[in-house]
Design an enzyme around this catalytic site. Structure first.
Site, PDB file in Angstrom:
ATOM      1  N   CYS A 119      93.427  27.877  33.840  1.00  0.00           N
ATOM      2  CA  CYS A 119      92.472  27.292  34.780  1.00  0.00           C
ATOM      3  C   CYS A 119      91.130  26.943  34.149  1.00  0.00           C
ATOM      4  CB  CYS A 119      92.264  28.230  35.961  1.00  0.00           C
ATOM      5  SG  CYS A 119      93.802  28.666  36.815  1.00  0.00           S
ATOM      6  N   HIS A 244      85.959  26.429  39.018  1.00  0.00           N
ATOM      7  CA  HIS A 244      87.399  26.333  39.265  1.00  0.00           C
ATOM      8  C   HIS A 244      87.685  26.747  40.698  1.00  0.00           C
ATOM      9  CE1 HIS A 244      91.609  27.043  39.349  1.00  0.00           C
ATOM     10  NE2 HIS A 244      91.508  28.355  39.238  1.00  0.00           N
ATOM     11  N   ASN A 274      94.693  25.651  44.833  1.00  0.00           N
ATOM     12  CA  ASN A 274      94.366  25.965  43.440  1.00  0.00           C
ATOM     13  C   ASN A 274      95.245  25.113  42.533  1.00  0.00           C
ATOM     14  OD1 ASN A 274      94.289  27.119  40.840  1.00  0.00           O
ATOM     15  ND2 ASN A 274      93.946  29.168  41.618  1.00  0.00           N
TER      16      ASN A 274
END
Length: 318
Positions: A119, A244, A274
């Site tokens: 990520c 993020h 996500n």
């Protein structure tokens, strides 16, 4: 000169984002899992997410986002001499994604490599692109974060199926007469590597949610502040904070500790889920489209995830 002084400089020329067409709402998930819209929103802040079809790969997503960023930059495929694809979910790692993406976009004979920092991948790749431009190793770089996380998630596991989604985001990085990408602050916490992992080829993504939450909400705001310090920017002067999109509670906790009181905070996770390495450029592309940030604004990026890896830098919005 807003991000310090230096010899060669690099800046972001444009962003682009892409999401698959299929929308999966919380009610869709509740129809087959022991969950509810209220439960999901209260814990991770997500209302809906996008899922790629069986015939749509992370390469396809990357091509869509990369093409949009390239078109928005005003450059042609002939102007790109390096392609970096940040991904941790590629189904077939050989050949790499970057070479395939470059070929499909008509980019001839560029340097091309994939980068896996999960990520944090986009921030890692953006730093590498900036360094390549500043050193003279490249003139214009296409950076793409692309993930098809749903192919690595157990659809019957409530702890992961409600969170992860598919998408891609991209940026074009080129030369500038003044810095538009600040120095990166990055690192890793390998002692916590098993908190997010895919054990082997036959396994699904596993995540220790509470471990990751505690780490993200306690260890990362100093990294974000360090990135501001290295760029010579006071957090109070930031126009945007784009972390993020891991979990809305994590996003808001870090934002509170950062002290960037006037900054608009990206909350793209609510409608995108996500998307790992895609989440920051995807969020930025949508913030630009909605007019939430303007050209010349200063934005702090903060990527973090499996590894555990993290990276942060200040950029000027193109």
């Amino acid at each position: 000169m807003r991000l310090g002084q230096g010899a060669p400089a690099a800046r972001v020329l444009a962003f682009g984002g892409y999401q698959p067409a299929q929308v999966v709402t919380n009610d869709d998930l509740a129809a087959r899992l022991d969950t509810s819209d209220e439960w999901i929103q209260s814990r991770v802040g997500i209302k809906e997410r996008r899922v790629a079809g069986p015939e749509e790969s992370e390469i396809d997503l990357a091509v869509q986002a990369g093409g949009k960023a390239l078109a928005a930059s005003g450059l042609s495929s002939d102007d790109i001499d390096l392609v970096i694809v940040a991904t941790c979910t590629i189904e077939a790692p050989i050949p790499n994604a970057a070479g395939r993406v470059a070929h499909r976009l008509g980019i001839t004979a560029p340097g091309a490599y994939d980068l896996n920092a999960a990520c944090a991948g986009f921030c890692y790749a953006l730093a590498a692109a900036s360094d390549a431009v500043r050193s003279g190793s490249a003139t214009n770089v296409l950076v793409v974060g692309s993930e098809k996380l749903t192919q690595w998630v157990d659809r019957d596991d409530r702890s992961t199926a409600v969170i992860f989604a598919d998408g891609a985001g991209a940026a074009v990085v080129g030369p500038s007469d003044r810095p538009g990408i600040g120095p990166v602050a990055w690192g890793s916490a390998g002692d916590k590597a098993e908190a997010i992992m895919v054990k082997d080829r036959r396994s699904f993504l596993y995540q220790e949610g509470q471990t990751v939450f505690r780490w993200a909400t306690t260890a990362l705001h100093p990294v974000a502040k360090l990135a501001c310090e290295r760029a010579g920017v006071d957090p109070a002067d930031l126009d945007a904070f784009v972390p993020h999109q891991a979990n809305l509670r994590i996003v808001e906790a870090i934002a509170r500790k950062l002290g960037a009181d006037k900054a608009v905070v990206a909350r793209d996770i609510v409608l995108a889920g996500n998307t790992s390495a895609a989440s920051i450029p995807l969020a930025l592309s949508r913030m630009i489209e909605r007019g939430e940030v303007r050209s010349g604004d200063l934005a702090l990026l903060l990527g973090f995830g499996a590894g555990l890896t993290y990276a942060s830098q200040v950029i000027e919005i193109p």
